[in-house]
Design an enzyme around this catalytic site. Sequence first.
Site, PDB file in Angstrom:
ATOM      1  N   HIS A 233       0.321  -1.515  -0.102  1.00  0.00           N
ATOM      2  CA  HIS A 233      -0.138  -0.047  -0.130  1.00  0.00           C
ATOM      3  C   HIS A 233       0.936   1.229   0.402  1.00  0.00           C
ATOM      4  O   HIS A 233       1.762   1.246   0.423  1.00  0.00           O
ATOM      5  CB  HIS A 233      -1.272  -0.050   1.581  1.00  0.00           C
ATOM      6  CG  HIS A 233      -1.759   0.576   0.972  1.00  0.00           C
ATOM      7  ND1 HIS A 233      -1.392   2.313   1.681  1.00  0.00           N
ATOM      8  CD2 HIS A 233      -2.984   1.024   0.624  1.00  0.00           C
ATOM      9  CE1 HIS A 233      -2.722   3.488   1.953  1.00  0.00           C
ATOM     10  NE2 HIS A 233      -3.835   1.939   1.353  1.00  0.00           N
ATOM     11  N   CYS A 271      -3.553   2.980  -4.808  1.00  0.00           N
ATOM     12  CA  CYS A 271      -4.444   3.405  -4.352  1.00  0.00           C
ATOM     13  C   CYS A 271      -4.927   4.618  -3.989  1.00  0.00           C
ATOM     14  O   CYS A 271      -3.493   5.766  -4.409  1.00  0.00           O
ATOM     15  CB  CYS A 271      -3.750   3.236  -2.728  1.00  0.00           C
ATOM     16  SG  CYS A 271      -5.468   4.169  -1.465  1.00  0.00           S
ATOM     17  N   HIS A 298      -7.762   0.047  -4.664  1.00  0.00           N
ATOM     18  CA  HIS A 298      -8.582   1.382  -3.638  1.00  0.00           C
ATOM     19  C   HIS A 298      -8.680   2.285  -4.001  1.00  0.00           C
ATOM     20  O   HIS A 298      -7.662   3.588  -4.972  1.00  0.00           O
ATOM     21  CB  HIS A 298      -7.835   1.489  -2.327  1.00  0.00           C
ATOM     22  CG  HIS A 298      -7.384   0.805  -1.298  1.00  0.00           C
ATOM     23  ND1 HIS A 298      -6.526   1.052  -0.677  1.00  0.00           N
ATOM     24  CD2 HIS A 298      -7.482  -0.463  -1.609  1.00  0.00           C
ATOM     25  CE1 HIS A 298      -6.632   0.048   0.384  1.00  0.00           C
ATOM     26  NE2 HIS A 298      -6.753  -1.164  -0.028  1.00  0.00           N
ATOM     27  N   ASP A 346     -12.463   3.166  -1.686  1.00  0.00           N
ATOM     28  CA  ASP A 346     -11.724   3.016  -0.286  1.00  0.00           C
ATOM     29  C   ASP A 346     -12.269   4.209   0.300  1.00  0.00           C
ATOM     30  O   ASP A 346     -12.361   5.711  -0.098  1.00  0.00           O
ATOM     31  CB  ASP A 346     -10.234   3.365  -0.643  1.00  0.00           C
ATOM     32  CG  ASP A 346     -10.004   3.431   0.316  1.00  0.00           C
ATOM     33  OD1 ASP A 346      -9.771   2.972   1.095  1.00  0.00           O
ATOM     34  OD2 ASP A 346      -8.733   4.421  -0.085  1.00  0.00           O
TER      35      ASP A 346
HETATM   36  C1  DNO Z   1      -6.818   3.553   5.254  1.00  0.00           C
HETATM   37  C2  DNO Z   1      -6.074   1.881   4.529  1.00  0.00           C
HETATM   38  C3  DNO Z   1      -5.501   2.195   4.964  1.00  0.00           C
HETATM   39  C4  DNO Z   1      -4.436   0.107   4.723  1.00  0.00           C
HETATM   40  C5  DNO Z   1      -2.623  -0.132   5.437  1.00  0.00           C
HETATM   41  C6  DNO Z   1      -2.830  -1.228   4.722  1.00  0.00           C
HETATM   42  O1  DNO Z   1      -7.760   4.056   4.701  1.00  0.00           O
HETATM   43  O2  DNO Z   1      -5.895   2.109   3.216  1.00  0.00           O
HETATM   44  O3  DNO Z   1      -5.413   1.847   6.939  1.00  0.00           O
HETATM   45  O4  DNO Z   1      -5.764  -0.216   5.171  1.00  0.00           O
HETATM   46  O5  DNO Z   1      -1.846   0.695   5.214  1.00  0.00           O
HETATM   47  O6  DNO Z   1      -1.712  -1.991   4.944  1.00  0.00           O
END
Ligand code: DNO
Length: 387
Positions: A233, A271, A298, A346
């Site tokens: 991520h 993401c 995401h 997300d």
């Molecule tokens: C927040 C998420 C993060 C993600 C972590 C993955 O909304 O996108 O907390 O889950 O960074 O390790």
Amino acid sequence: MKAGWRWFGPTDPVSLQEIRQAGVTDVVTSLYHRKPGDVWPLREIKACAEKVRKAGMTWSVVESVPVHEDIKKRTGGYLRYIENYKRNLRSLAACGVKVVCYNFMPVHDWARTDLRVVLPDGSITLGYDQYEVCAFEMFVLKRPGLEADYDTATRARAEKVWKRASARDKKRITSALLLGLPGTTEDATPEGLRHELAAYAGLNARRLKQNLYAFLNEITPVLDETGIDMAIHPDDPPFPIFGLPRILSSAKDIRDMVRACPSVHAGVTLCTGSLGADLRNDAVKIFREFHDRIHFCHFRNLLHAEPGVFRESDSHLTGNTDMPALMLELVKEERRRGREIVMRPDHGRMLDIDKGRTCYYGYSYGGRLIGLSELRGLELGIKFGLK
Ligand code: DNO
């Protein structure tokens, strides 16, 4: 795409049935009660997969299997923690979970300065202001050496921000930055945070990158054996905070990782919200360049007031990420692979229909429900256009 949704397990105020009703096929979850470095009992993984299956969906992505701080620093018990990680990968694969989302952010997972930005329609979203972060570091954390990370103009503006801030604002900023957002296990205190930061003194981004690549190359035989895809991520936000090194914030960082880790299993979570916090990042270009390494998505959007000051958008489709262009890339990549990639909406605004539920920040039902519906509509339209 496969319609994914993050579920925080039995304590999540959004039930698996509601998730299914949203049109979700793929649940993204984890054993949230387990601490970084723990060995996950196979029966617990099995039980979770079974619960999701009984609810009519599949647990296909684990978010996250947290990486112990010792692995990031390559100190203390890191060899044992890597062995534990490998063991967990094998157990997850045995239960059909083949995509692992994780991050390599030291100490802190994601950060925001405002967890309750109220929009004109009464819905609530999340915000970030780098001047407030700087002010927090100056006046609450009192972090030694912060002058190296913030220029004079930024510090001067941060000082003004703090002087003008009401007691309530100060509390908001402090608790938002110390709070354990999903991914972190406990809320921190300024002293505790200072202590954790000290453990990273002397570890620069170059070394942290090497530690990441070493970790990935060490687990690669298990990835080959199990078929697991690792999806790192990106840093959120994708620039340094608290003086900590950042190593997955840009196309260059991904390029460095891809060069150092030849296995295609060593991939990324695309993401858009994390990468998009730096206006120089172009998610569409990043998707094109690293298409075969994108194992999980995401999707969300941001609105910037100026560089370093942004809030999460009213809609997953509009903001600084060109969502239609990105969706087109995703659809093309899925055709190339002959299989679909899991995408989860997300975050989402907190709406009135969420009243009465204590949702994790960003993880409401209503906001994500709209986000997923919009994204599915966009996908359908794009596929229709490609016919
Ligand atoms: C927040 C998420 C993060 C993600 C972590 C993955 O909304 O996108 O907390 O889950 O960074 O390790």
